[in-house]
Design a protein around this motif. Structure first.
Motif, mmCIF file in Angstrom:
data_model
loop_
_atom_site.group_PDB
_atom_site.id
_atom_site.type_symbol
_atom_site.label_atom_id
_atom_site.label_comp_id
_atom_site.label_asym_id
_atom_site.label_seq_id
_atom_site.Cartn_x
_atom_site.Cartn_y
_atom_site.Cartn_z
ATOM 1 N N LEU A 11 5.615 6.867 -0.963
ATOM 2 C CA LEU A 11 4.840 5.888 -1.718
ATOM 3 C C LEU A 11 5.467 5.537 -3.064
ATOM 4 C CD1 LEU A 11 1.186 6.975 -0.893
ATOM 5 C CD2 LEU A 11 2.541 5.104 0.090
ATOM 6 N N ALA A 12 6.478 6.292 -3.488
ATOM 7 C CA ALA A 12 7.199 5.975 -4.721
ATOM 8 C C ALA A 12 8.169 4.815 -4.514
ATOM 9 C CB ALA A 12 7.960 7.204 -5.214
ATOM 10 N N LEU A 13 8.431 4.458 -3.269
ATOM 11 C CA LEU A 13 9.362 3.368 -2.969
ATOM 12 C C LEU A 13 8.680 2.024 -3.212
ATOM 13 C CD1 LEU A 13 10.806 4.995 0.246
ATOM 14 C CD2 LEU A 13 11.964 4.764 -1.952
ATOM 15 N N PRO A 14 9.429 1.026 -3.680
ATOM 16 C CA PRO A 14 8.834 -0.273 -4.024
ATOM 17 C C PRO A 14 8.110 -0.933 -2.851
ATOM 18 C CG PRO A 14 11.150 -0.177 -4.680
ATOM 19 C CD PRO A 14 10.865 1.051 -3.893
ATOM 20 N N GLY A 15 6.876 -1.321 -3.072
ATOM 21 C CA GLY A 15 6.101 -2.032 -2.066
ATOM 22 C C GLY A 15 5.621 -1.179 -0.907
ATOM 23 N N ALA A 16 5.801 0.139 -0.977
ATOM 24 C CA ALA A 16 5.396 1.023 0.125
ATOM 25 C C ALA A 16 3.885 1.195 0.154
ATOM 26 C CB ALA A 16 6.069 2.384 0.001
ATOM 27 N N ALA A 17 3.351 1.306 1.362
ATOM 28 C CA ALA A 17 1.915 1.497 1.559
ATOM 29 C C ALA A 17 1.695 2.504 2.678
ATOM 30 C CB ALA A 17 1.258 0.172 1.919
ATOM 31 N N LEU A 18 0.560 3.154 2.641
ATOM 32 C CA LEU A 18 0.179 4.131 3.661
ATOM 33 C C LEU A 18 -0.942 3.562 4.497
ATOM 34 C CD1 LEU A 18 0.121 6.973 4.962
ATOM 35 C CD2 LEU A 18 -1.382 7.657 3.087
ATOM 36 N N SER A 19 -0.806 3.720 5.818
ATOM 37 C CA SER A 19 -1.826 3.274 6.752
ATOM 38 C C SER A 19 -2.131 4.421 7.715
ATOM 39 C CB SER A 19 -1.294 2.060 7.524
ATOM 40 O OG SER A 19 -2.204 1.666 8.516
ATOM 41 N N GLN A 21 -3.180 5.251 11.359
ATOM 42 C CA GLN A 21 -3.183 4.552 12.650
ATOM 43 C C GLN A 21 -3.146 5.552 13.797
ATOM 44 O OE1 GLN A 21 -0.314 0.986 11.051
ATOM 45 N NE2 GLN A 21 -0.162 1.520 13.183
ATOM 46 N N TRP A 22 -3.386 5.053 14.973
ATOM 47 C CA TRP A 22 -3.243 5.834 16.208
ATOM 48 C C TRP A 22 -3.955 7.185 16.085
ATOM 49 C CZ3 TRP A 22 2.151 4.690 14.455
ATOM 50 C CH2 TRP A 22 2.494 3.370 14.740
ATOM 51 N N GLY A 23 -5.190 7.150 15.707
ATOM 52 C CA GLY A 23 -5.926 8.381 15.478
ATOM 53 C C GLY A 23 -5.829 8.737 14.014
ATOM 54 N N ASP A 24 -5.022 9.767 13.706
ATOM 55 C CA ASP A 24 -4.888 10.164 12.302
ATOM 56 C C ASP A 24 -3.439 10.204 11.821
ATOM 57 O OD1 ASP A 24 -4.024 12.418 13.657
ATOM 58 O OD2 ASP A 24 -5.203 13.825 12.467
ATOM 59 N N ASP A 25 -2.542 9.474 12.495
ATOM 60 C CA ASP A 25 -1.143 9.432 12.062
ATOM 61 C C ASP A 25 -1.024 8.708 10.733
ATOM 62 O OD1 ASP A 25 -0.505 10.724 14.393
ATOM 63 O OD2 ASP A 25 0.560 9.044 15.301
ATOM 64 N N ARG A 26 -0.126 9.207 9.880
ATOM 65 C CA ARG A 26 0.164 8.574 8.587
ATOM 66 C C ARG A 26 1.387 7.687 8.787
ATOM 67 N NH1 ARG A 26 -4.152 11.512 8.757
ATOM 68 N NH2 ARG A 26 -4.829 12.423 6.826
ATOM 69 N N VAL A 27 1.229 6.401 8.583
ATOM 70 C CA VAL A 27 2.298 5.434 8.810
ATOM 71 C C VAL A 27 2.648 4.788 7.472
ATOM 72 C CG1 VAL A 27 3.017 3.392 10.091
ATOM 73 C CG2 VAL A 27 1.473 5.035 11.156
ATOM 74 N N TYR A 28 3.913 4.939 7.084
ATOM 75 C CA TYR A 28 4.388 4.377 5.826
ATOM 76 C C TYR A 28 5.072 3.053 6.131
ATOM 77 C CZ TYR A 28 3.230 8.961 4.181
ATOM 78 O OH TYR A 28 2.533 10.105 3.874
ATOM 79 N N LYS A 29 4.636 2.006 5.391
ATOM 80 C CA LYS A 29 5.107 0.659 5.679
ATOM 81 C C LYS A 29 5.580 -0.029 4.408
ATOM 82 C CE LYS A 29 1.824 -0.117 9.446
ATOM 83 N NZ LYS A 29 0.822 -1.047 9.973
ATOM 84 N N VAL A 30 6.424 -1.032 4.609
ATOM 85 C CA VAL A 30 6.797 -1.954 3.550
ATOM 86 C C VAL A 30 6.708 -3.354 4.153
ATOM 87 C CG1 VAL A 30 9.295 -1.755 3.996
ATOM 88 C CG2 VAL A 30 8.480 -2.549 1.771
ATOM 89 N N GLY A 31 5.960 -4.220 3.500
ATOM 90 C CA GLY A 31 5.771 -5.561 4.032
ATOM 91 C C GLY A 31 5.104 -5.569 5.396
ATOM 92 N N GLY A 32 4.268 -4.565 5.667
ATOM 93 C CA GLY A 32 3.574 -4.473 6.947
ATOM 94 C C GLY A 32 4.412 -3.901 8.080
ATOM 95 N N LYS A 33 5.645 -3.508 7.789
ATOM 96 C CA LYS A 33 6.550 -2.966 8.816
ATOM 97 C C LYS A 33 6.754 -1.471 8.575
ATOM 98 C CE LYS A 33 7.509 -7.142 10.340
ATOM 99 N NZ LYS A 33 7.049 -7.613 11.593
ATOM 100 N N MET A 34 6.686 -0.686 9.626
ATOM 101 C CA MET A 34 6.808 0.760 9.529
ATOM 102 C C MET A 34 8.236 1.198 9.225
ATOM 103 S SD MET A 34 5.802 3.678 12.310
ATOM 104 C CE MET A 34 7.094 3.306 13.453
#
Length: 114
Positions: A11-19, A21-34
């Motif tokens: 999450l320290a990376l620019p534009g990174a977000a946590l979602s 998904q798929w139950g309780d998996d943590r998916v890190y994305k930038v611009g909506g892409k994993m």
């Protein structure tokens, strides 16, 4: 690497977000892409790598092709706790950069990546 350290590094990376998904998996994305993902407990780690890293990591047995991501050069480490923090942080930066490079100019601008 602990799940908390992995989350902080991703999450320290620019534009990174946590979602979640798929139950309780943590998916890190930038611009909506994993660019990386873990299971809910953070016990494994899957991420996008370069072609060379994919070959090196899978041929040496350090990682295996990630389910559903092998085609796009994703690897999976089954024991994230055994990984070196600095090495994982570097892999996360690379994964983020690989995915960011394919975003549209508009999305890059919106995320402050240009």
């Amino acid at each position: 690497m602990t799940p908390q350290a992995l989350k902080a590094a991703a999450l320290a990376l620019p534009g990174a977000a946590l979602s979640i998904q798929w139950g309780d998996d943590r998916v890190y994305k930038v611009g909506g892409k994993m660019f990386a993902a873990t299971d809910g407990a953070g016990s494994n780690l899957s991420l996008k790598v370069t072609d060379i890293a994919f070959e090196a990591l899978t041929e040496t047995g350090r990682a295996r092709p990630a389910p559903y991501l092998a085609k796009s050069k994703g690897v999976r480490f089954d024991d994230a706790s055994a990984l070196d923090d600095a090495e994982v942080a570097d892999w996360l930066k690379t994964a983020h950069a690989l995915v960011s490079a394919k975003l549209t100019k508009a999305v890059k601008k919106e995320l402050g990546l240009v």
